[in-house]
Design a protein around this motif. Structure first.
Motif, PDB file in Angstrom:
ATOM      1  N   HIS A 121      32.628  40.654  37.685  1.00 56.23           N
ATOM      2  CA  HIS A 121      32.037  38.996  37.594  1.00 56.23           C
ATOM      3  C   HIS A 121      33.298  38.574  37.127  1.00 56.23           C
ATOM      4  O   HIS A 121      33.645  37.393  37.734  1.00 56.23           O
ATOM      5  N   TYR A 122      33.814  38.564  35.833  1.00 54.10           N
ATOM      6  CA  TYR A 122      34.579  38.038  35.408  1.00 54.10           C
ATOM      7  C   TYR A 122      35.979  37.841  35.458  1.00 54.10           C
ATOM      8  O   TYR A 122      36.571  37.446  35.884  1.00 54.10           O
ATOM      9  N   LEU A 123      36.335  39.190  35.973  1.00 54.86           N
ATOM     10  CA  LEU A 123      37.399  39.525  36.512  1.00 54.86           C
ATOM     11  C   LEU A 123      37.642  39.193  37.738  1.00 54.86           C
ATOM     12  O   LEU A 123      39.036  39.005  38.431  1.00 54.86           O
ATOM     13  N   ASP A 124      36.988  39.382  38.747  1.00 55.93           N
ATOM     14  CA  ASP A 124      36.707  38.032  39.856  1.00 55.93           C
ATOM     15  C   ASP A 124      37.745  37.214  40.381  1.00 55.93           C
ATOM     16  O   ASP A 124      36.525  36.011  40.679  1.00 55.93           O
ATOM     17  N   SER A 145      41.298  42.811  42.114  1.00 54.50           N
ATOM     18  CA  SER A 145      42.221  43.201  43.275  1.00 54.50           C
ATOM     19  C   SER A 145      43.271  42.947  42.179  1.00 54.50           C
ATOM     20  O   SER A 145      43.702  42.355  40.783  1.00 54.50           O
ATOM     21  N   ARG A 146      44.741  43.645  42.350  1.00 55.01           N
ATOM     22  CA  ARG A 146      45.908  42.565  41.200  1.00 55.01           C
ATOM     23  C   ARG A 146      46.132  41.459  41.419  1.00 55.01           C
ATOM     24  O   ARG A 146      46.528  40.588  40.816  1.00 55.01           O
ATOM     25  N   ASP A 160      51.891  38.630  31.813  1.00 59.69           N
ATOM     26  CA  ASP A 160      52.099  39.785  30.798  1.00 59.69           C
ATOM     27  C   ASP A 160      50.416  40.450  30.872  1.00 59.69           C
ATOM     28  O   ASP A 160      50.551  41.319  30.757  1.00 59.69           O
ATOM     29  N   ALA A 161      49.919  40.203  29.805  1.00 58.55           N
ATOM     30  CA  ALA A 161      48.160  40.201  28.789  1.00 58.55           C
ATOM     31  C   ALA A 161      47.489  40.519  29.994  1.00 58.55           C
ATOM     32  O   ALA A 161      46.666  40.972  29.916  1.00 58.55           O
ATOM     33  N   CYS A 162      47.480  39.550  30.963  1.00 58.43           N
ATOM     34  CA  CYS A 162      46.438  39.517  31.987  1.00 58.43           C
ATOM     35  C   CYS A 162      46.880  40.867  32.656  1.00 58.43           C
ATOM     36  O   CYS A 162      46.213  41.255  33.474  1.00 58.43           O
ATOM     37  N   PHE A 163      48.130  40.874  33.064  1.00 57.51           N
ATOM     38  CA  PHE A 163      48.223  41.946  34.273  1.00 57.51           C
ATOM     39  C   PHE A 163      48.472  43.506  33.288  1.00 57.51           C
ATOM     40  O   PHE A 163      48.466  44.727  34.445  1.00 57.51           O
ATOM     41  N   GLY A 164      48.677  43.663  32.758  1.00 54.98           N
ATOM     42  CA  GLY A 164      48.524  44.712  31.430  1.00 54.98           C
ATOM     43  C   GLY A 164      47.229  45.541  31.376  1.00 54.98           C
ATOM     44  O   GLY A 164      46.918  46.368  31.525  1.00 54.98           O
ATOM     45  N   ILE A 165      46.208  44.787  31.773  1.00 55.75           N
ATOM     46  CA  ILE A 165      44.734  45.095  31.820  1.00 55.75           C
ATOM     47  C   ILE A 165      44.604  45.343  33.193  1.00 55.75           C
ATOM     48  O   ILE A 165      43.728  47.142  33.574  1.00 55.75           O
ATOM     49  N   TRP A 166      45.166  44.884  34.167  1.00 59.55           N
ATOM     50  CA  TRP A 166      44.992  45.472  35.727  1.00 59.55           C
ATOM     51  C   TRP A 166      46.124  47.228  35.307  1.00 59.55           C
ATOM     52  O   TRP A 166      44.955  48.136  35.703  1.00 59.55           O
ATOM     53  N   ASN A 172      45.570  52.142  35.890  1.00 58.36           N
ATOM     54  CA  ASN A 172      45.304  52.920  36.370  1.00 58.36           C
ATOM     55  C   ASN A 172      45.253  53.255  38.171  1.00 58.36           C
ATOM     56  O   ASN A 172      45.233  53.749  38.227  1.00 58.36           O
ATOM     57  N   LEU A 173      45.522  51.546  37.962  1.00 55.47           N
ATOM     58  CA  LEU A 173      45.368  52.397  40.102  1.00 55.47           C
ATOM     59  C   LEU A 173      46.158  51.745  40.835  1.00 55.47           C
ATOM     60  O   LEU A 173      47.184  51.225  40.324  1.00 55.47           O
ATOM     61  N   PRO A 174      46.075  52.156  41.846  1.00 53.95           N
ATOM     62  CA  PRO A 174      47.360  51.715  43.337  1.00 53.95           C
ATOM     63  C   PRO A 174      47.171  49.864  42.962  1.00 53.95           C
ATOM     64  O   PRO A 174      46.513  49.544  43.153  1.00 53.95           O
ATOM     65  N   ASP A 175      48.739  49.552  43.016  1.00 50.15           N
ATOM     66  CA  ASP A 175      48.769  48.201  43.244  1.00 50.15           C
ATOM     67  C   ASP A 175      48.116  47.590  43.948  1.00 50.15           C
ATOM     68  O   ASP A 175      47.993  46.449  44.054  1.00 50.15           O
ATOM     69  N   ASP A 176      47.962  47.951  45.401  1.00 48.76           N
ATOM     70  CA  ASP A 176      46.999  47.431  46.243  1.00 48.76           C
ATOM     71  C   ASP A 176      45.875  47.859  46.330  1.00 48.76           C
ATOM     72  O   ASP A 176      45.153  47.327  47.529  1.00 48.76           O
ATOM     73  N   ALA A 177      45.074  48.543  45.461  1.00 45.51           N
ATOM     74  CA  ALA A 177      43.449  48.787  45.223  1.00 45.51           C
ATOM     75  C   ALA A 177      43.251  47.382  45.813  1.00 45.51           C
ATOM     76  O   ALA A 177      43.273  46.656  45.029  1.00 45.51           O
ATOM     77  N   ASN A 178      41.893  47.252  45.834  1.00 45.21           N
ATOM     78  CA  ASN A 178      40.830  46.437  46.286  1.00 45.21           C
ATOM     79  C   ASN A 178      39.890  46.520  46.496  1.00 45.21           C
ATOM     80  O   ASN A 178      38.654  46.449  46.895  1.00 45.21           O
ATOM     81  N   LEU A 179      38.687  46.653  44.819  1.00 39.09           N
ATOM     82  CA  LEU A 179      37.924  47.365  44.567  1.00 39.09           C
ATOM     83  C   LEU A 179      36.148  46.552  45.115  1.00 39.09           C
ATOM     84  O   LEU A 179      36.172  45.045  44.196  1.00 39.09           O
ATOM     85  N   THR A 180      35.660  46.973  45.505  1.00 43.01           N
ATOM     86  CA  THR A 180      34.263  46.386  45.546  1.00 43.01           C
ATOM     87  C   THR A 180      33.760  46.789  44.255  1.00 43.01           C
ATOM     88  O   THR A 180      34.148  47.639  42.889  1.00 43.01           O
ATOM     89  N   GLU A 181      32.726  45.780  43.693  1.00 39.97           N
ATOM     90  CA  GLU A 181      31.559  46.389  42.495  1.00 39.97           C
ATOM     91  C   GLU A 181      31.003  47.478  42.081  1.00 39.97           C
ATOM     92  O   GLU A 181      32.046  48.475  41.682  1.00 39.97           O
TER      93      GLU A 181
END
Length: 128
Positions: free
Chosen positions: A27-30, A38-39, A65-71, A75-84
């Protein structure tokens, strides 16, 4: 007691404590609150912190870069869109990876930078 590497994905997912901890992280990352991670969330997060911190280059790029580095660390595909639930499975696999300790330090550094920015913003001052 088993070490992090000895645990299996199912062990993490079966732990109410672990699930609660990573549900909170989900929820923090969403960042855009669309109930998916997602990315785009990490890009928005970086831009948000640059904006509220009134950051200029090169610090603005470092924050993004720091924020994107977490994504990228997941190791997920750039188009990943994850549910909880998908995020919990990905996180359980991630904590078993050899890069987890490095990424945990990286994430902590990012969170520390964000806390400083938010504190300064709320205080009405700039960033040092």
């Amino acid at each position: 007691m088993s070490t992090v590497q000895e645990k299996k994905t199912e062990d993490y997912l079966a732990s109410p404590f672990w699930r609660g901890k990573f549900k909170a992280r989900f929820h923090y990352l969403d960042f855009n609150k669309d109930e998916r991670v997602s990315r785009e969330d990490f890009e928005e997060m970086g831009n948000h912190f640059v904006r509220i911190g009134k950051l200029e280059e090169p610090l603005a790029s470092k924050m993004r870069d720091a924020c994107f580095g977490i994504w990228k660390s997941y190791n997920l595909p750039d188009d990943a869109n994850l549910t909880e639930e998908e995020f919990l499975v990905a996180a359980a696999k991630f904590v078993q990876s050899k890069t987890f300790i490095y990424c945990s330090v990286y994430t902590s550094t990012y969170q520390f930078m964000c806390i400083i920015i938010i504190y300064q913003e709320r205080k009405g001052g700039g960033i040092y």
